[in-house]
Design a protein around this motif. Structure first.
Motif, PDB file in Angstrom:
ATOM      1  N   THR A  31       4.528  -7.228 -19.316  1.00  0.00           N
ATOM      2  CA  THR A  31       4.644  -7.400 -17.867  1.00  0.00           C
ATOM      3  C   THR A  31       3.601  -6.572 -17.123  1.00  0.00           C
ATOM      4  O   THR A  31       3.111  -5.563 -17.614  1.00  0.00           O
ATOM      5  N   VAL A  32       3.308  -7.039 -15.906  1.00  0.00           N
ATOM      6  CA  VAL A  32       2.389  -6.352 -15.014  1.00  0.00           C
ATOM      7  C   VAL A  32       2.985  -6.383 -13.614  1.00  0.00           C
ATOM      8  O   VAL A  32       3.642  -7.353 -13.231  1.00  0.00           O
ATOM      9  N   ARG A  33       2.777  -5.295 -12.862  1.00  0.00           N
ATOM     10  CA  ARG A  33       3.254  -5.250 -11.478  1.00  0.00           C
ATOM     11  C   ARG A  33       2.066  -5.426 -10.552  1.00  0.00           C
ATOM     12  O   ARG A  33       1.048  -4.735 -10.683  1.00  0.00           O
ATOM     13  N   LEU A  34       2.212  -6.346  -9.619  1.00  0.00           N
ATOM     14  CA  LEU A  34       1.168  -6.601  -8.630  1.00  0.00           C
ATOM     15  C   LEU A  34       1.607  -6.045  -7.284  1.00  0.00           C
ATOM     16  O   LEU A  34       2.719  -6.324  -6.819  1.00  0.00           O
ATOM     17  N   GLU A  35       0.730  -5.264  -6.674  1.00  0.00           N
ATOM     18  CA  GLU A  35       0.983  -4.735  -5.339  1.00  0.00           C
ATOM     19  C   GLU A  35      -0.193  -5.118  -4.455  1.00  0.00           C
ATOM     20  O   GLU A  35      -1.348  -4.833  -4.790  1.00  0.00           O
ATOM     21  N   VAL A  36       0.106  -5.758  -3.340  1.00  0.00           N
ATOM     22  CA  VAL A  36      -0.930  -6.352  -2.492  1.00  0.00           C
ATOM     23  C   VAL A  36      -0.927  -5.661  -1.136  1.00  0.00           C
ATOM     24  O   VAL A  36       0.104  -5.615  -0.451  1.00  0.00           O
ATOM     25  N   ASP A  37      -2.076  -5.122  -0.772  1.00  0.00           N
ATOM     26  CA  ASP A  37      -2.310  -4.570   0.567  1.00  0.00           C
ATOM     27  C   ASP A  37      -3.158  -5.583   1.321  1.00  0.00           C
ATOM     28  O   ASP A  37      -4.366  -5.669   1.102  1.00  0.00           O
ATOM     29  N   VAL A  38      -2.544  -6.347   2.176  1.00  0.00           N
ATOM     30  CA  VAL A  38      -3.228  -7.475   2.809  1.00  0.00           C
ATOM     31  C   VAL A  38      -4.211  -7.027   3.880  1.00  0.00           C
ATOM     32  O   VAL A  38      -5.275  -7.625   4.050  1.00  0.00           O
ATOM     33  N   ASN A  39      -3.882  -5.952   4.621  1.00  0.00           N
ATOM     34  CA  ASN A  39      -4.702  -5.580   5.780  1.00  0.00           C
ATOM     35  C   ASN A  39      -5.489  -4.292   5.588  1.00  0.00           C
ATOM     36  O   ASN A  39      -6.078  -3.782   6.539  1.00  0.00           O
ATOM     37  N   GLY A  40      -5.505  -3.723   4.394  1.00  0.00           N
ATOM     38  CA  GLY A  40      -6.337  -2.560   4.126  1.00  0.00           C
ATOM     39  C   GLY A  40      -5.840  -1.264   4.706  1.00  0.00           C
ATOM     40  O   GLY A  40      -6.632  -0.339   4.898  1.00  0.00           O
ATOM     41  N   ASP A  41      -4.532  -1.140   4.967  1.00  0.00           N
ATOM     42  CA  ASP A  41      -3.992   0.104   5.512  1.00  0.00           C
ATOM     43  C   ASP A  41      -3.339   0.970   4.448  1.00  0.00           C
ATOM     44  O   ASP A  41      -2.615   1.919   4.758  1.00  0.00           O
ATOM     45  N   SER A  42      -3.568   0.639   3.169  1.00  0.00           N
ATOM     46  CA  SER A  42      -3.050   1.397   2.025  1.00  0.00           C
ATOM     47  C   SER A  42      -1.536   1.364   1.922  1.00  0.00           C
ATOM     48  O   SER A  42      -0.929   2.237   1.305  1.00  0.00           O
ATOM     49  N   ILE A  43      -0.923   0.360   2.538  1.00  0.00           N
ATOM     50  CA  ILE A  43       0.525   0.184   2.448  1.00  0.00           C
ATOM     51  C   ILE A  43       0.798  -1.183   1.831  1.00  0.00           C
ATOM     52  O   ILE A  43       0.173  -2.177   2.193  1.00  0.00           O
ATOM     53  N   ILE A  44       1.741  -1.225   0.891  1.00  0.00           N
ATOM     54  CA  ILE A  44       2.013  -2.437   0.136  1.00  0.00           C
ATOM     55  C   ILE A  44       2.753  -3.444   1.019  1.00  0.00           C
ATOM     56  O   ILE A  44       3.799  -3.144   1.585  1.00  0.00           O
ATOM     57  N   ASP A  45       2.162  -4.650   1.120  1.00  0.00           N
ATOM     58  CA  ASP A  45       2.781  -5.717   1.908  1.00  0.00           C
ATOM     59  C   ASP A  45       3.568  -6.692   1.030  1.00  0.00           C
ATOM     60  O   ASP A  45       4.603  -7.203   1.447  1.00  0.00           O
ATOM     61  N   VAL A  46       3.051  -6.999  -0.139  1.00  0.00           N
ATOM     62  CA  VAL A  46       3.661  -7.960  -1.047  1.00  0.00           C
ATOM     63  C   VAL A  46       3.621  -7.354  -2.440  1.00  0.00           C
ATOM     64  O   VAL A  46       2.644  -6.698  -2.806  1.00  0.00           O
TER      65      VAL A  46
END
Length: 853
Positions: free
Chosen positions: A312-327
């Motif tokens: 397994t792998v965990r994906l963490e997406v920062d959509v707007n570049g604020d270093s906070i995980i959105d998805v």
């Protein structure tokens, strides 16, 4: 397009030129004659946007091929055409394997009559069958007998695991290791290589360089792939793939990635592994540790692939570049590139377990355990369902994988989380944050000793509340001697004032309350009769009389200065305040709490006002304990002149950097900069009250010189005017400290082992003498007849008129250590000499000696 998986052992043992002749040689690559690649990239050259929809695909493009070397793949979709994948690193590794595994017949070596190997180019012309006899490989060129040179490798329907290679690759061997039996530095130049298989029809061109050491291989790719079916293109720009392993036991191994990848539709992303991706063995399809893999696109947006396990792998997406995980989402490796099932199942929200914290403390609530059964990425929706009445607390984020809350009232806060997989919401999951309150802490500082008719302040400013709640105060006298006449003012304030006419023992109590809890503290002190001590105890003035007092500074900064009031009484810095003590009898009279540890002190002429300097300067009325502060952006190191409403202050950023002279107005609470002598370092300052002159000692313009600058001070319109008459002396080293005589007619300058006393008038400064003994901290007696200074831990008192030594007093520490620093001053009555010494095992020791000329 899928290829058989190579092994590192094959790459280490099967080589292009292992059977070539050896030793020296000509040949080698000639980049200037290398034809350019016929494969050109055209398409999007802008940074790629990173969205929830394509995040998993991007990671799949990098790591999702299920190859133990990590297949770098780019997704391409056009209209109704099926999704096609170009497997970059797998293709590159298979290409290097294909060339290295080609069998060459050795040419005969040419030898001289002595048997030595001759330097000669060895022509190569070979035709071989490819995998399982399907297709052929032709090699032509010339290699020097040191193994370097250029070969053209031509593929014609050359089959590799069901895929067919057609085209030419020029191989430049730049360095060959005969001990290892392989080229350790080489460049592949690809003009137009066709690769056709069950997954697609592609063309490849560009350059690939390979560098091999004992335990690694580094591939740098600048290549272009074209999908011959739909025209989609992929380009790598200085893309580096590193493989790290043991040549003897290549299990496990590590792979690192870094560089830029262009996709003709999406644009480009920058790829980097924070640490190498670790594969447990050669048979592993996916990494089990290392990373994360970071894919960054436009505006700082990025995907982080965090390796959970080989499954397994965990994906963490920062959509707007604020270093906070959105998805975010944790999914199997094999599901990265799969299309979601039409039978969509709702995701499951996990808001986390209940938490108990103290009020006004921040708590983090993490929804990272939420998941989607179909392995879709999920986004988050937090809500604060309920909170105590009157609370204004809010969640910090509503759409991130985690949020936080700072409860402002005690009670329960109910928080709900709903996650969404792009189509369906989950059932809300709730958790509860319970906020508790802690009681405050009561603390009293103040006098331990008083005298009849004295008024002392007791401070509760050291009291605190863990939740930073406002405190209310209640003072009481809980113990007093019979017949005491107690006067207590400010009994509900942070500072209370106490006065009495009755000697005896007293106890003061303070109760602080934070509106919910309260806490009490008590403080005992003794009131002496006013006749118990006077300032003129004659028996103290015997020539042999000496006293000693240890000044404890553990509660704050070091003691910077002290000011004798009369014989036996002085102020000194203590913790975050100033203390009045009886030095001779060794007890504290009263303590004034300040918001800082003072670094300097000053008194007005009538001794009714005390000034304490730190990062602000506070004016303290001694009788009422009323304080007024003026803030400074530097630390006040010396208070030069004071009146009831103003002060002249020397301040700097450190003890010897960026000096300033300020005028402080305590009525307007303002600071005016009068002098910025940033061009030189101030060594000593003195103020002549009689003539309103400021003296500054500094290093002169020439090396080895010491100068005294003099400024006229206008106290009506606060300003400093430079006097042009400035003496310069050829003296070096030393403290260069200054003392001013009471009549203002002499300046004592200490400079290393040479001390000078200057006479001056309004127009000139003239060097008068260099004959007195002291080396540091010159101090004049109140009548100006004597000057005291310290040399080799001895106080020398000399006559100003004839320079004879009237008294000498050795400075010693009670623990027999050598004093590390010292200050000397006369009492205002002139009957005592004080010296401050820093000793090894104690804080500071104040010594005093009786002085009679």
């Amino acid at each position: 397009m899928r290829f058989k998986k190579p092994t590192i052992i094959m790459l280490s043992s099967i080589i292009v030129v292992i059977l070539l002749t050896a030793c020296g040689g000509s040949g080698g690559s000639n980049p200037s004659k290398t034809p350019a690649s016929k494969i050109k990239y055209s398409g999007n050259t802008n940074p790629a946007e990173i969205t929830r929809a394509d995040a998993a695909t991007m990671v799949d493009d990098i790591l999702g091929a299920g190859d133990e070397y990590g297949a770098f793949r780019i997704a391409t979709t056009t209209g109704a055409l099926p999704k096609r994948k170009i497997s970059l690193t797998t293709t590159l590794r298979q290409l290097t394997e294909l060339i290295r595994s080609t069998d060459f017949s050795p040419a005969e070596q040419s030898r001289s009559s002595t048997g030595s190997v001759q330097i000669a180019a060895v022509p190569v012309s070979q035709v071989q069958a490819c995998d399982q006899g399907q297709g052929k490989t032709t090699l032509k060129g010339a290699l020097a007998n040191n193994g370097t040179g250029t070969l053209t490798v031509s593929f014609k329907n050359c089959s590799i695991d069901g895929d067919r290679f057609n085209g030419d690759v020029k191989l430049n061997v730049e360095q060959f290791d005969f001990t290892a039996g392989l080229p350790v530095k080489s460049v592949y130049i690809i003009q137009n290589l066709s690769i056709v298989g069950i997954d697609g029809d592609f063309s490849m061109g560009g350059t690939l360089s390979s560098t091999i050491t004992n335990d690694s291989e580094i591939l740098t790719a600048n290549v272009v792939f074209i999908d011959n079916v739909n025209g989609d293109a992929l380009k790598t720009e200085n893309f580096v793939v590193g493989y790290y392993y043991s040549p003897y036991n290549p299990t496990p191994f590590t792979m690192s990635l870094g560089g830029r990848l262009y996709d003709s539709q999406l644009g480009y992303v920058d790829v980097q592994t924070k640490t190498g991706l670790r594969f447990p063995d050669l048979a592993s399809k996916y990494p089990s540790a290392g990373g994360p893999l970071i894919i960054q696109g436009s505006n700082g947006a990025k995907v982080s692939a965090i390796i959970v396990s080989a499954r397994t792998v965990r994906l963490e997406v920062d959509v707007n570049g604020d270093s906070i995980i959105d998805v975010a989402g944790t999914i199997p490796w094999s599901n990265l590139g799969q299309v979601a099932s039409p039978q969509n199942t709702p995701p499951v929200a996990k808001a986390g377990s209940d938490k108990s914290i103290f009020r006004n403390q921040q708590v983090t609530i993490d929804g990272g355990d939420s998941f989607d059964p179909d392995y879709n990425l999920i986004n988050f929706r937090w809500s604060l369902v309920s909170k105590p009445a009157g609370s204004s607390a809010q969640l910090t984020y509503f759409d991130r994988s985690s949020t936080s809350l700072t409860p402002d009232l005690t009670g329960e806060y109910h928080i709900a989380l709903i996650v969404n997989d792009g189509k369906l919401d989950s059932i809300a999951d709730e958790m509860t944050v319970t906020a508790m309150n802690r009681p405050p802490v009561a603390a009293i500082s103040g006098a331990r000793v008083m005298y009849q008719k004295d008024k002392a302040g007791f401070s509760g400013l050291g009291s605190s509340d863990p939740e930073q709640d406002p405190l209310s105060y209640q003072w009481q006298v809980t113990q007093s001697p019979p017949g005491s006449l107690v006067s207590l003012t400010g009994d509900t304030s942070a500072v209370a004032y106490f006065s009495t006419d009755t000697p005896g023992d007293y106890t003061m109590s303070l109760t602080v309350t934070d509106a919910q809890y309260n806490k009490s503290s008590s403080h005992s002190f003794h009131v002496y009769s006013q006749t118990d001590f006077t300032c003129s105890t004659e028996q103290l003035y015997a020539p042999s009389a000496q006293g000693r007092l240890t000044l404890d500074t553990k509660l704050g900064g070091p003691l910077w200065d002290f000011l004798p009031l009369c014989d036996g009484w002085l102020y000194h810095t203590y913790g975050i305040g100033v203390t009045l003590v009886n030095a001779i009898q060794g007890f504290e009279l009263t303590h004034w709490e300040l918001p800082f540890s003072p670094t300097s002190l000053g008194l007005t002429a009538d001794q009714g006002t005390l000034f304490a300097g730190g990062h602000s300067v506070t004016k303290l009325d001694i009788s009422t304990a009323n304080v007024v502060s003026v803030p400074l952006d530097r630390r006040a190191y010396k208070i030069l002149r004071t009146t009831n409403d103003s002060a002249l202050v020397y301040a700097n950023a450190t003890a010897s950097y960026d000096p300033r002279i300020y005028y402080l107005d305590f009525q307007t609470q303002s600071a005016i900069e009068l002098l910025n002598p940033s061009a030189f370092s101030i060594a000593g300052l003195g103020f002549d009250e009689k003539h309103n002159k400021l003296f500054i000692s500094r290093m002169g313009n020439n090396t080895g010189q010491v100068a005294i600058d003099r400024y006229s001070y206008d106290s009506v319109n606060p300003s400093l005017a430079y006097d042009t008459s400035t003496p310069v002396f050829s003296r070096i080293n030393g403290n260069r400290t200054i003392g001013i005589s009471p009549d203002g007619n002499q300046v004592a300058l200490v400079n290393g082992g040479i001390s000078e006393v200057l006479d001056f008038d309004a127009a000139t400064l003239t060097l008068k003498s260099s004959t007195w003994i002291g080396e540091t901290t010159p101090a004049y007696s109140p009548d100006g007849a004597y000057i005291a200074s310290i040399r080799d831990n001895v106080i020398y008192v000399q006559s100003v008129s004839d320079k004879t030594v009237a008294r000498s007093y050795p400075i010693t520490c009670s623990d027999s250590s050598v004093p590390r620093s010292s200050i000397v001053k006369f009492s205002l009555g002139g009957n005592l000499i004080y010296s401050l010494a820093a000793c090894r095992n104690q804080d500071y020791e104040l010594l005093w000696f009786s002085f009679r000329p």
